[in-house]
Design a protein around this motif. Structure first.
Motif, PDB file in Angstrom:
ATOM      1  N   SER A  28      -4.133  -7.642   2.439  1.00 46.69           N
ATOM      2  CA  SER A  28      -2.504  -6.701   3.188  1.00 46.69           C
ATOM      3  C   SER A  28      -2.341  -5.925   2.457  1.00 46.69           C
ATOM      4  O   SER A  28      -2.843  -5.206   2.215  1.00 46.69           O
ATOM      5  N   PRO A  29      -2.257  -4.503   3.477  1.00 49.82           N
ATOM      6  CA  PRO A  29      -1.947  -3.452   3.065  1.00 49.82           C
ATOM      7  C   PRO A  29      -0.457  -3.112   2.305  1.00 49.82           C
ATOM      8  O   PRO A  29      -0.169  -3.791   2.333  1.00 49.82           O
ATOM      9  N   LEU A  30      -1.187  -1.926   0.995  1.00 46.04           N
ATOM     10  CA  LEU A  30       0.150  -1.719   0.663  1.00 46.04           C
ATOM     11  C   LEU A  30       0.170  -0.761   0.968  1.00 46.04           C
ATOM     12  O   LEU A  30       0.130   0.783   1.657  1.00 46.04           O
ATOM     13  N   PHE A  31       1.960  -0.255   1.278  1.00 47.24           N
ATOM     14  CA  PHE A  31       2.385   0.813   2.348  1.00 47.24           C
ATOM     15  C   PHE A  31       3.030   2.169   0.973  1.00 47.24           C
ATOM     16  O   PHE A  31       3.787   1.287   0.325  1.00 47.24           O
ATOM     17  N   ASP A  32       2.808   3.878   0.934  1.00 50.33           N
ATOM     18  CA  ASP A  32       3.292   4.184   0.371  1.00 50.33           C
ATOM     19  C   ASP A  32       4.603   4.672   0.930  1.00 50.33           C
ATOM     20  O   ASP A  32       5.544   4.006   2.067  1.00 50.33           O
ATOM     21  N   LEU A  33       5.867   5.328   0.375  1.00 48.10           N
ATOM     22  CA  LEU A  33       6.800   6.450   0.375  1.00 48.10           C
ATOM     23  C   LEU A  33       7.075   6.398   1.762  1.00 48.10           C
ATOM     24  O   LEU A  33       8.042   6.388   2.278  1.00 48.10           O
ATOM     25  N   ASP A  34       5.557   7.073   2.296  1.00 49.14           N
ATOM     26  CA  ASP A  34       6.261   7.939   3.427  1.00 49.14           C
ATOM     27  C   ASP A  34       5.448   6.598   4.764  1.00 49.14           C
ATOM     28  O   ASP A  34       5.780   7.871   5.811  1.00 49.14           O
ATOM     29  N   GLY A  35       5.095   5.943   4.287  1.00 47.87           N
ATOM     30  CA  GLY A  35       4.736   4.989   5.121  1.00 47.87           C
ATOM     31  C   GLY A  35       3.236   4.390   5.780  1.00 47.87           C
ATOM     32  O   GLY A  35       2.788   4.204   6.473  1.00 47.87           O
ATOM     33  N   SER A  36       2.863   5.226   4.990  1.00 49.10           N
ATOM     34  CA  SER A  36       1.061   5.464   5.186  1.00 49.10           C
ATOM     35  C   SER A  36       1.056   4.345   4.143  1.00 49.10           C
ATOM     36  O   SER A  36       1.124   3.757   2.850  1.00 49.10           O
TER      37      SER A  36
END
Length: 414
Positions: A229-237
């Protein structure tokens, strides 16, 4: 769910400030205990979780030195100091000081600072709880769990992952794929090992993906079912991926065994009737020939020499068929009945020549065996060229041919 007891030690605090703090209702799951003294108390300092010290009117440097020398390493230290004392304290190491509140303080200011500190403290404990939940969960399962940044560097792994690669967490975290799995880049380029490309696929799609991957552990190749699964950063990236893998090597072996047992005859190892029907009905072909074989006088071997010799006759038949028809589908479809399916375009003459040759090979083999020399083979054939065969009709045609051959033998022996 969790319980946090905080032992506060008030050093030289005014009674009004102490009472203001004591009146504050603790947050849920938190419990407050209080001790206080007007003079330095080494025992109370050492026992405290949090020390709040009023430095007003005393030598701030000496007081802080004494407090630091007596407190526990993990205990918090909050200083109340006037502006001049704060300037003086800034010249020394304050790395173990949690905060400094400027004097003078009203009760309202004291409550404000205390609640603000308490909220931060609660966040720290809840972060500990979340990490504790995570670590306990991932380290308590047999599955491999890992977290990677978008460059493929492992930032966190669980115990099962460490066991699989025979490395410690300290050795793994901060390292890349090749080092962790002991795979040389040249080996990986052959495409025989776990696919790092799947990580890029997950990041590109931005959703959980399922993969079947092969992993080299030591000298052994293992099969894994992985979910990434992808992990998303605070800015959504996307900043990386999290993966969970289950070793399904043994399950795959069992699956193959089950499929093999369902499709094969236990005694001879040939395909069984069920698989033969499935093969002929599902296989795509333009031309198909069926050879249907039955052993003459097979019962006499069982009656005279026992079932072990009868079983051996079936095994001998199997060996001859495999030798003569190595590229074709061979099945045992009854007690002493065998079927061979040949895909390809052949003339009637070629089919008949093949039938006679196969029968000769079998008869010659039986004749050379003391216990099996009374057995012979009768073979019938059927041929289809339209690719739409009804299995029962095709076998029925070959079976009819076979019994004609049997009758010819019987008539010839009279």
């Amino acid at each position: 769910m969790y319980h946090c007891r905080i032992n506060f030690y008030f050093f030289r605090l005014k009674e009004s400030l102490v009472n203001a703090v004591k009146e504050i209702t603790p947050f849920e799951h938190f419990y407050h205990e209080f001790t206080e003294s007007a003079g330095m108390d080494a025992a109370l300092t050492a026992d405290a979780d949090v020390i709040i010290a009023d430095l007003g009117g005393i030598d701030a440097k000496e007081a802080v030195k004494a407090l630091l020398s007596n407190k526990r390493k993990d205990a918090g230290l909050i200083l109340l100091a006037d502006k001049d004392q704060i300037v003086t304290l800034m010249t020394q190491d304050l790395s173990e000081v949690a905060d400094i509140w400027a004097l003078p303080l009203t009760k309202e200011e004291m409550v404000f600072h205390f609640l603000k500190w308490l909220k931060n403290y609660k966040q720290e404990k809840e972060l500990w709880r979340a990490n504790n939940y995570l670590d306990t969960t991932i380290n308590g399962v047999p599955h491999l769990v890992w977290y990677k940044d978008k460059n493929g560097v492992h930032t966190k792994v669980n115990n099962s992952f460490c066991k699989a690669v025979n490395k410690t967490m300290e050795q793994i975290e901060g390292r890349g794929h090749y080092y962790i799995w002991d795979i040389h880049p040249d080996e990986y380029a052959k495409g025989e090992f776990i696919c790092m490309e799947s990580e890029y696929e997950v990041m590109e799609k931005g959703k959980t993906c399922e993969f079947d991957e092969t992993v080299k552990i030591g000298d052994e190749m293992r099969q894994f079912k992985t979910y990434k699964s992808p992990l998303f950063d605070l800015d959504g990236s996307i900043m990386g991926t999290v993966g969970v893998a289950t070793d399904v090597t043994q399950e795959r072996i069992y699956e193959r065994m089950i499929i093999n047992n369902a499709n094969t005859d236990f005694l001879t190892g040939l395909y069984n009737r069920r698989y033969a029907y499935q093969f002929i009905e599902q296989e795509e072909y333009n031309s198909l020939t069926v050879f249907y074989l039955d052993l003459d006088n097979f019962k006499s071997v069982n009656d005279r020499y026992g079932h072990q010799e009868g079983d051996r006759a079936l095994i001998v038949t199997t060996e001859v068929l495999k030798k003569c028809m190595p590229k074709d589908m061979i099945a045992r479809v009854g007690g002493d009945e065998f079927l061979v399916a040949v895909i390809g375009d052949y003339t009637e003459q070629e089919i008949e020549e093949k039938r006679k040759w196969l029968q000769e090979q079998l008869d010659a083999t039986f004749a050379g065996d003391e216990h099996l020399k009374g057995i012979s083979a009768s073979i019938g054939t059927a041929h289809s060229t339209n690719g739409e065969v009804v299995m029962d009709a095709l076998i029925g045609e070959a079976d009819t041919f076979m019994y004609k051959e049997k009758n010819k033998k019987k008539n010839a022996s009279k």
